[in-house]
Design a protein around this motif. Structure first.
Motif, PDB file in Angstrom:
ATOM      1  N   ILE A 224       3.651  -0.039   5.686  1.00  0.00           N
ATOM      2  CA  ILE A 224       2.708  -0.709   4.794  1.00  0.00           C
ATOM      3  C   ILE A 224       1.299  -0.166   4.968  1.00  0.00           C
ATOM      4  CG2 ILE A 224       4.129  -2.789   4.678  1.00  0.00           C
ATOM      5  CD1 ILE A 224       2.097  -4.138   6.535  1.00  0.00           C
ATOM      6  N   ALA A 225       0.979   0.362   6.162  1.00  0.00           N
ATOM      7  CA  ALA A 225      -0.328   0.982   6.359  1.00  0.00           C
ATOM      8  C   ALA A 225      -0.492   2.209   5.466  1.00  0.00           C
ATOM      9  CB  ALA A 225      -0.512   1.370   7.826  1.00  0.00           C
ATOM     10  N   LEU A 226       0.621   2.878   5.151  1.00  0.00           N
ATOM     11  CA  LEU A 226       0.581   4.058   4.298  1.00  0.00           C
ATOM     12  C   LEU A 226       0.089   3.745   2.884  1.00  0.00           C
ATOM     13  CD1 LEU A 226       3.967   5.720   5.325  1.00  0.00           C
ATOM     14  CD2 LEU A 226       1.674   6.540   5.903  1.00  0.00           C
ATOM     15  N   SER A 227       0.094   2.476   2.514  1.00  0.00           N
ATOM     16  CA  SER A 227      -0.367   2.095   1.177  1.00  0.00           C
ATOM     17  C   SER A 227      -1.876   2.221   1.026  1.00  0.00           C
ATOM     18  CB  SER A 227       0.048   0.645   0.875  1.00  0.00           C
ATOM     19  OG  SER A 227      -0.636  -0.255   1.750  1.00  0.00           O
ATOM     20  N   ALA A 228      -2.596   2.255   2.138  1.00  0.00           N
ATOM     21  CA  ALA A 228      -4.053   2.233   2.107  1.00  0.00           C
ATOM     22  C   ALA A 228      -4.646   3.606   1.833  1.00  0.00           C
ATOM     23  CB  ALA A 228      -4.596   1.682   3.429  1.00  0.00           C
ATOM     24  N   ASP A 229      -5.900   3.602   1.379  1.00  0.00           N
ATOM     25  CA  ASP A 229      -6.628   4.851   1.152  1.00  0.00           C
ATOM     26  C   ASP A 229      -7.108   5.461   2.462  1.00  0.00           C
ATOM     27  OD1 ASP A 229      -6.493   4.427  -1.682  1.00  0.00           O
ATOM     28  OD2 ASP A 229      -8.103   2.958  -1.473  1.00  0.00           O
ATOM     29  N   HIS A 230      -7.156   4.633   3.522  1.00  0.00           N
ATOM     30  CA  HIS A 230      -7.688   5.077   4.809  1.00  0.00           C
ATOM     31  C   HIS A 230      -7.031   4.220   5.882  1.00  0.00           C
ATOM     32  CE1 HIS A 230     -10.756   7.300   7.064  1.00  0.00           C
ATOM     33  NE2 HIS A 230     -11.091   6.195   7.704  1.00  0.00           N
TER      34      HIS A 230
ATOM     35  N   LEU B 224       6.376  -4.846   0.066  1.00  0.00           N
ATOM     36  CA  LEU B 224       4.973  -5.035   0.442  1.00  0.00           C
ATOM     37  C   LEU B 224       4.180  -3.764   0.189  1.00  0.00           C
ATOM     38  CD1 LEU B 224       3.057  -7.118   1.590  1.00  0.00           C
ATOM     39  CD2 LEU B 224       3.800  -6.482   3.898  1.00  0.00           C
ATOM     40  N   TYR B 225       4.761  -2.612   0.502  1.00  0.00           N
ATOM     41  CA  TYR B 225       4.099  -1.326   0.254  1.00  0.00           C
ATOM     42  C   TYR B 225       3.786  -1.165  -1.232  1.00  0.00           C
ATOM     43  CZ  TYR B 225       3.605   3.674  -0.597  1.00  0.00           C
ATOM     44  OH  TYR B 225       3.144   4.882  -1.032  1.00  0.00           O
ATOM     45  N   GLU B 226       4.763  -1.450  -2.077  1.00  0.00           N
ATOM     46  CA  GLU B 226       4.559  -1.277  -3.519  1.00  0.00           C
ATOM     47  C   GLU B 226       3.471  -2.212  -4.044  1.00  0.00           C
ATOM     48  OE1 GLU B 226       8.413  -1.894  -5.159  1.00  0.00           O
ATOM     49  OE2 GLU B 226       9.132   0.139  -4.688  1.00  0.00           O
ATOM     50  N   ALA B 227       3.466  -3.460  -3.570  1.00  0.00           N
ATOM     51  CA  ALA B 227       2.438  -4.410  -4.008  1.00  0.00           C
ATOM     52  C   ALA B 227       1.050  -3.956  -3.547  1.00  0.00           C
ATOM     53  CB  ALA B 227       2.753  -5.798  -3.461  1.00  0.00           C
ATOM     54  N   LEU B 228       0.979  -3.425  -2.342  1.00  0.00           N
ATOM     55  CA  LEU B 228      -0.309  -2.958  -1.811  1.00  0.00           C
ATOM     56  C   LEU B 228      -0.785  -1.690  -2.519  1.00  0.00           C
ATOM     57  CD1 LEU B 228       0.381  -3.644   1.972  1.00  0.00           C
ATOM     58  CD2 LEU B 228      -1.364  -4.779   0.570  1.00  0.00           C
ATOM     59  N   ARG B 229       0.144  -0.836  -2.921  1.00  0.00           N
ATOM     60  CA  ARG B 229      -0.256   0.356  -3.671  1.00  0.00           C
ATOM     61  C   ARG B 229      -0.839  -0.045  -5.020  1.00  0.00           C
ATOM     62  NH1 ARG B 229      -2.588   3.710  -2.401  1.00  0.00           N
ATOM     63  NH2 ARG B 229      -2.185   4.907  -4.293  1.00  0.00           N
ATOM     64  N   GLU B 230      -0.261  -1.049  -5.661  1.00  0.00           N
ATOM     65  CA  GLU B 230      -0.829  -1.558  -6.913  1.00  0.00           C
ATOM     66  C   GLU B 230      -2.218  -2.138  -6.680  1.00  0.00           C
ATOM     67  OE1 GLU B 230       1.815  -4.293  -8.810  1.00  0.00           O
ATOM     68  OE2 GLU B 230       3.479  -2.858  -8.933  1.00  0.00           O
ATOM     69  N   LEU B 231      -2.380  -2.822  -5.548  1.00  0.00           N
ATOM     70  CA  LEU B 231      -3.692  -3.374  -5.200  1.00  0.00           C
ATOM     71  C   LEU B 231      -4.706  -2.255  -4.984  1.00  0.00           C
ATOM     72  CD1 LEU B 231      -5.544  -5.746  -4.386  1.00  0.00           C
ATOM     73  CD2 LEU B 231      -4.604  -5.546  -2.063  1.00  0.00           C
ATOM     74  N   ALA B 232      -4.270  -1.161  -4.324  1.00  0.00           N
ATOM     75  CA  ALA B 232      -5.174  -0.039  -4.033  1.00  0.00           C
ATOM     76  C   ALA B 232      -5.635   0.660  -5.305  1.00  0.00           C
ATOM     77  CB  ALA B 232      -4.479   0.963  -3.108  1.00  0.00           C
ATOM     78  N   GLU B 233      -4.882   0.502  -6.406  1.00  0.00           N
ATOM     79  CA  GLU B 233      -5.309   1.065  -7.681  1.00  0.00           C
ATOM     80  C   GLU B 233      -6.456   0.260  -8.289  1.00  0.00           C
ATOM     81  OE1 GLU B 233      -4.184   3.869  -9.044  1.00  0.00           O
ATOM     82  OE2 GLU B 233      -2.884   4.185  -7.304  1.00  0.00           O
TER      83      GLU B 233
ATOM     84  N   ILE C 291      -5.452 -11.213  -5.278  1.00  0.00           N
ATOM     85  CA  ILE C 291      -6.583 -10.439  -4.749  1.00  0.00           C
ATOM     86  C   ILE C 291      -6.978  -9.352  -5.740  1.00  0.00           C
ATOM     87  CG2 ILE C 291      -7.335  -8.860  -2.914  1.00  0.00           C
ATOM     88  CD1 ILE C 291      -5.535 -10.406  -0.984  1.00  0.00           C
ATOM     89  N   GLY C 292      -5.982  -8.684  -6.296  1.00  0.00           N
ATOM     90  CA  GLY C 292      -6.254  -7.624  -7.258  1.00  0.00           C
ATOM     91  C   GLY C 292      -6.909  -8.129  -8.525  1.00  0.00           C
ATOM     92  N   GLU C 293      -6.614  -9.373  -8.894  1.00  0.00           N
ATOM     93  CA  GLU C 293      -7.167  -9.942 -10.127  1.00  0.00           C
ATOM     94  C   GLU C 293      -8.537 -10.575  -9.929  1.00  0.00           C
ATOM     95  OE1 GLU C 293      -4.147 -12.663 -11.290  1.00  0.00           O
ATOM     96  OE2 GLU C 293      -2.816 -11.106 -12.117  1.00  0.00           O
ATOM     97  N   SER C 294      -8.942 -10.797  -8.680  1.00  0.00           N
ATOM     98  CA  SER C 294     -10.229 -11.439  -8.412  1.00  0.00           C
ATOM     99  C   SER C 294     -11.393 -10.483  -8.666  1.00  0.00           C
ATOM    100  CB  SER C 294     -10.279 -11.930  -6.961  1.00  0.00           C
ATOM    101  OG  SER C 294     -11.573 -12.411  -6.645  1.00  0.00           O
TER     102      SER C 294
END
Length: 335
Positions: free
Chosen positions: A129-135, A101-110, A75-78
């Protein structure tokens, strides 16, 4: 030729014709269903080739899942993904699974704007894992919180005494493989487990304080293991707003300049069987249908067993029966 013989022959002809048309009808329906499934899959893949918002659903118990982590990386690479909605319906799971999962999602949020939507329940590792989001969003009556860590172990010493079974062991040290299931846990073993749990718990609380911009004392007071409604979580600063997917899309538009009219496309882990021949897929589909019927019956009794029993190591999970299922959503009013 007698009349009875002619009637018998006619009946046989009719039966053969009926059998032929029944088989033909079944085959046409089966082929139509397979074609529809294939077309839907191809349509989803085609849709991902144009700009869209990705919906990543996290349902059920959270475990460390390499395929899921790979999907997040994709998803991050798309270049066509303009924003991501993290759709959560989970009571939690293993602490390491939530951490990965949190760490992977934080990388995605970048790389992509990421908004989390807590549906029926997003507790423990589900909230982690919700904490990984910007909102973070939740419904007014969603269940969240349950910030904490758990280590459970059983003991069947009395049962073994009853049936006359005795266990013994030779250990390199007293705390090796402690606690076990056939003798009471020693105070030293409990102290070791307490240190382990508290270490993970402090990491979780620090994560809450950092991501929610709370001071340590406030985060500590909120992280006493209790669950919160979406409304209470909002009032306490654990989430940002009340709402669902429409609210998430509106935030992506207002705060991240993502076009609201973009299609929302599901991103899911691909089945390992997707390359099978059609004949094998047909057989598999029939088998799955029969199995699902059996599973529906077994589900009636599955919550007799705590989900934590099936998880190894530290867990961060809210253990209300059926919490991860949509049909068990919180309802207003009494019985």
């Amino acid at each position: 030729m007698s009349l009875d013989t002619e009637v018998l022959i006619d009946r046989r002809r009719i039966r053969r014709k009926l059998t032929f048309w029944r088989v033909a009808t079944f085959s046409i329906i089966a082929l139509g269903l397979i074609a529809a499934i294939i077309a839907t899959a191809e349509l989803d893949e085609f849709s991902k080739r144009r700009p869209h918002i990705a919906r990543l659903a996290i349902d059920g118990v959270i475990l460390e899942n390499r395929k899921q982590l790979k999907l997040i990386e994709e998803i991050g690479e798309s270049g066509n993904v303009q924003g991501v909605i993290l759709s959560i319906n989970s009571p939690g799971g293993s602490t390491t699974g939530g951490e990965a999962l949190y760490e992977a999602l934080r990388e995605l949020a970048e790389k992509k704007p990421l908004v989390a939507e807590i549906r029926t329940v997003g507790a423990s590792a589900g909230y982690m894992i919700a904490l990984s989001a910007d909102h973070i969003l939740a419904r007014y009556n969603s269940i969240t919180g349950s910030i904490g860590v758990l280590f459970q172990y059983g003991n069947i010493a009395k049962l073994m005494d009853t049936i006359g079974v005795e266990m013994d062991a030779v250990k390199s040290a007293p705390l090796k493989a402690e606690p076990d299931y056939y003798s009471p846990a020693s105070p030293e073993a409990k102290a070791v487990l307490g240190t382990l749990v508290n270490d993970s718990y402090e990491w979780f609380v620090k994560l809450v304080a950092e991501r929610r911009q709370l001071d340590q004392d406030t985060a500590q007071s909120l992280a006493d293991g209790r669950i919160y409604s979406g409304h209470a979580a909002h009032n306490n600063g654990l989430i940002d707003a009340i709402g669902g997917e429409k609210t998430a899309i509106a935030w992506l538009e207002d705060e991240k300049a993502v076009k609201a009219d973009l299609p929302v496309i599901n991103w899911t882990v691909k089945d390992t069987e997707e390359g099978l021949p059609i004949s094998m897929k047909m057989t598999q589909g029939i088998g799955i249908g029969l199995a699902n019927g059996l599973i529906d019956e077994l589900n009636l009794a599955k919550w007799l067993i705590s989900p934590a029993i099936t998880l190894d190591g530290l867990v961060s999970v809210w253990q209300a029966p059926g919490a991860a299922q949509e049909k068990s959503s919180v309802r207003g009013g009494g019985q």
